[in-house]
Design a protein around this motif. Sequence first.
Motif, PDB file in Angstrom:
ATOM      1  N   ALA A 131      73.045  27.922  23.208  1.00  0.00           N
ATOM      2  CA  ALA A 131      73.773  28.396  24.381  1.00  0.00           C
ATOM      3  C   ALA A 131      73.179  29.733  24.813  1.00  0.00           C
ATOM      4  N   GLY A 132      72.727  29.808  26.060  1.00  0.00           N
ATOM      5  CA  GLY A 132      72.152  31.047  26.545  1.00  0.00           C
ATOM      6  C   GLY A 132      70.682  31.166  26.210  1.00  0.00           C
ATOM      7  N   PRO A 133      70.080  32.307  26.542  1.00  0.00           N
ATOM      8  CA  PRO A 133      68.636  32.497  26.332  1.00  0.00           C
ATOM      9  C   PRO A 133      68.264  32.437  24.854  1.00  0.00           C
ATOM     10  N   VAL A 134      67.080  31.888  24.572  1.00  0.00           N
ATOM     11  CA  VAL A 134      66.591  31.891  23.198  1.00  0.00           C
ATOM     12  C   VAL A 134      66.042  33.266  22.840  1.00  0.00           C
ATOM     13  N   VAL A 135      65.474  33.965  23.831  1.00  0.00           N
ATOM     14  CA  VAL A 135      65.014  35.352  23.661  1.00  0.00           C
ATOM     15  C   VAL A 135      65.443  36.140  24.896  1.00  0.00           C
ATOM     16  N   GLU A 136      65.962  37.337  24.669  1.00  0.00           N
ATOM     17  CA  GLU A 136      66.340  38.222  25.763  1.00  0.00           C
ATOM     18  C   GLU A 136      66.008  39.658  25.371  1.00  0.00           C
ATOM     19  N   LEU A 137      65.148  40.313  26.143  1.00  0.00           N
ATOM     20  CA  LEU A 137      64.741  41.692  25.867  1.00  0.00           C
ATOM     21  C   LEU A 137      65.076  42.576  27.061  1.00  0.00           C
ATOM     22  N   HIS A 138      65.458  43.831  26.759  1.00  0.00           N
ATOM     23  CA  HIS A 138      65.796  44.797  27.797  1.00  0.00           C
ATOM     24  C   HIS A 138      65.055  46.105  27.537  1.00  0.00           C
ATOM     25  N   ASP A 139      64.113  46.445  28.425  1.00  0.00           N
ATOM     26  CA  ASP A 139      63.403  47.734  28.389  1.00  0.00           C
ATOM     27  C   ASP A 139      62.810  48.041  27.011  1.00  0.00           C
ATOM     28  N   VAL A 140      62.188  47.051  26.398  1.00  0.00           N
ATOM     29  CA  VAL A 140      61.601  47.229  25.072  1.00  0.00           C
ATOM     30  C   VAL A 140      60.209  47.836  25.189  1.00  0.00           C
ATOM     31  N   SER A 141      60.005  48.940  24.473  1.00  0.00           N
ATOM     32  CA  SER A 141      58.677  49.556  24.372  1.00  0.00           C
ATOM     33  C   SER A 141      58.311  49.677  22.904  1.00  0.00           C
ATOM     34  N   GLN A 142      57.008  49.643  22.652  1.00  0.00           N
ATOM     35  CA  GLN A 142      56.529  49.773  21.283  1.00  0.00           C
ATOM     36  C   GLN A 142      55.316  50.693  21.255  1.00  0.00           C
ATOM     37  N   PHE A 143      55.398  51.736  20.428  1.00  0.00           N
ATOM     38  CA  PHE A 143      54.297  52.681  20.265  1.00  0.00           C
ATOM     39  C   PHE A 143      53.714  52.550  18.869  1.00  0.00           C
ATOM     40  N   TYR A 144      52.378  52.670  18.788  1.00  0.00           N
ATOM     41  CA  TYR A 144      51.678  52.879  17.524  1.00  0.00           C
ATOM     42  C   TYR A 144      51.039  54.264  17.632  1.00  0.00           C
TER      43      TYR A 144
ATOM     44  N   LEU B  88      59.785  39.905  17.470  1.00  0.00           N
ATOM     45  CA  LEU B  88      60.701  38.773  17.398  1.00  0.00           C
ATOM     46  C   LEU B  88      60.942  38.340  15.957  1.00  0.00           C
ATOM     47  N   LEU B  89      59.919  38.473  15.120  1.00  0.00           N
ATOM     48  CA  LEU B  89      60.050  38.112  13.710  1.00  0.00           C
ATOM     49  C   LEU B  89      60.789  39.169  12.903  1.00  0.00           C
ATOM     50  N   GLY B  90      61.025  40.337  13.487  1.00  0.00           N
ATOM     51  CA  GLY B  90      61.701  41.405  12.762  1.00  0.00           C
ATOM     52  C   GLY B  90      60.797  42.173  11.825  1.00  0.00           C
ATOM     53  N   LEU B  91      59.476  42.036  12.006  1.00  0.00           N
ATOM     54  CA  LEU B  91      58.531  42.741  11.132  1.00  0.00           C
ATOM     55  C   LEU B  91      58.380  44.203  11.536  1.00  0.00           C
ATOM     56  N   ILE B  92      58.650  44.509  12.797  1.00  0.00           N
ATOM     57  CA  ILE B  92      58.646  45.896  13.264  1.00  0.00           C
ATOM     58  C   ILE B  92      59.881  46.112  14.132  1.00  0.00           C
ATOM     59  N   ARG B  93      60.335  47.348  14.204  1.00  0.00           N
ATOM     60  CA  ARG B  93      61.459  47.698  15.059  1.00  0.00           C
ATOM     61  C   ARG B  93      60.920  48.224  16.395  1.00  0.00           C
ATOM     62  N   PRO B  94      61.575  47.897  17.493  1.00  0.00           N
ATOM     63  CA  PRO B  94      61.120  48.447  18.782  1.00  0.00           C
ATOM     64  C   PRO B  94      61.295  49.956  18.823  1.00  0.00           C
ATOM     65  N   SER B  95      60.346  50.641  19.444  1.00  0.00           N
ATOM     66  CA  SER B  95      60.457  52.097  19.605  1.00  0.00           C
ATOM     67  C   SER B  95      61.621  52.463  20.504  1.00  0.00           C
ATOM     68  N   SER B  96      61.890  51.595  21.495  1.00  0.00           N
ATOM     69  CA  SER B  96      63.033  51.787  22.379  1.00  0.00           C
ATOM     70  C   SER B  96      63.402  50.441  22.975  1.00  0.00           C
ATOM     71  N   GLY B  97      64.618  50.390  23.532  1.00  0.00           N
ATOM     72  CA  GLY B  97      65.083  49.153  24.127  1.00  0.00           C
ATOM     73  C   GLY B  97      65.873  48.311  23.148  1.00  0.00           C
ATOM     74  N   ARG B  98      66.320  47.167  23.617  1.00  0.00           N
ATOM     75  CA  ARG B  98      67.144  46.280  22.794  1.00  0.00           C
ATOM     76  C   ARG B  98      66.840  44.829  23.143  1.00  0.00           C
ATOM     77  N   GLY B  99      67.284  43.929  22.272  1.00  0.00           N
ATOM     78  CA  GLY B  99      67.049  42.522  22.534  1.00  0.00           C
ATOM     79  C   GLY B  99      67.747  41.626  21.545  1.00  0.00           C
ATOM     80  N   THR B 100      67.776  40.342  21.880  1.00  0.00           N
ATOM     81  CA  THR B 100      68.367  39.341  21.002  1.00  0.00           C
ATOM     82  C   THR B 100      67.423  38.145  20.895  1.00  0.00           C
ATOM     83  N   VAL B 101      67.496  37.466  19.762  1.00  0.00           N
ATOM     84  CA  VAL B 101      66.812  36.186  19.550  1.00  0.00           C
ATOM     85  C   VAL B 101      67.858  35.216  19.035  1.00  0.00           C
TER      86      VAL B 101
END
Length: 337
Positions: A9-22, A57-70
Amino acid sequence: MISPSDPQAGPVVELHDVSQFYGKFQALRNVSFQVQPGAIGLVGQNGAGKSTLLKLLLGLIRPSSGRGTVLGYDLVRERSRLRGLMGFMPEAESLIPGVRGVDLVALAGELCGMPRRQALRRAHEVLSYLDLDEARYRRCEDYSVGMKQRLKLAAALVHDPPLLLLDEPTAGLDPNGRDGMLRLLHAIASRHGKSLILSTHLLGDIDRICEQVIIVDKGAILGVGKIGELRRHWRNRFLMRWRGDGERLLSALQAGGVTVPSRPRADEAFIEIPEDWSPRTVFELSLQHETTVSDLIPDNEDLSQLYHRLVGTAATARPTGAAAAAKDGTSTNGRPQ
């Protein structure tokens, strides 16, 4: 046997303003999108951000900012629960030398929380489904390239997850092996109700089995949604095939304002008719020049054209740099990461 998954039910993936820095390098730039259950293609050039997105998506790294669901679960707060709901098929070989195929797949099940006996039973079932039942007791290093790819797919499927993440599943396969893998993935998505995210540089693979696509370039999402809805539909462009003197017909069409962008074969051509023309005008001219038009097929944008249009538009909008043009229409430019 693969159990059918309950519809999500609903999106399988949903991301909002996700950024990732190395460090100071930004791999993802304010990524926002949602995709519905089904077969989803993830495409982009080398360094576009696909691997970073898969790791998130696999949860191996955390987003630097933003939020989301899988699958409705929070990427950060519920990532330990998410790992049991996803199967991952990496591009790297990731097999353990000396271990038999059935034991490797069972181990993958145990790592996802399955009891040993249940994991072993499921390993036998999945290997049979993937036509590896006769090779199940061989050591991993004795498998062919195609068998190794199916073995990795079995390890991703053993715990029966509703979502599969697949990184270059047809890499290294010959045409027959590639066709077989794509048929398997199509069956898993269409018959068993699994959602899958297919990351690849081969646009033909996505076009064949995916209904949705995520196009990423330089860490930004350029397009996301159903492929058919993202494509441009040209009202005045057609593929024309004929029998008879096609040269006379083409000359007459061009004299009337028709352009001929390309001729794939001697008896066919892509034509663009003027805005005030209708297809009937083409048939009327063909009769005047005693040429039979056997086909006049509307020409819609294919996935390769869609990809390069979006990447080219994004490059034009950037203050510096330009998009690298692909060498052909079958893949993005360069292998992905």
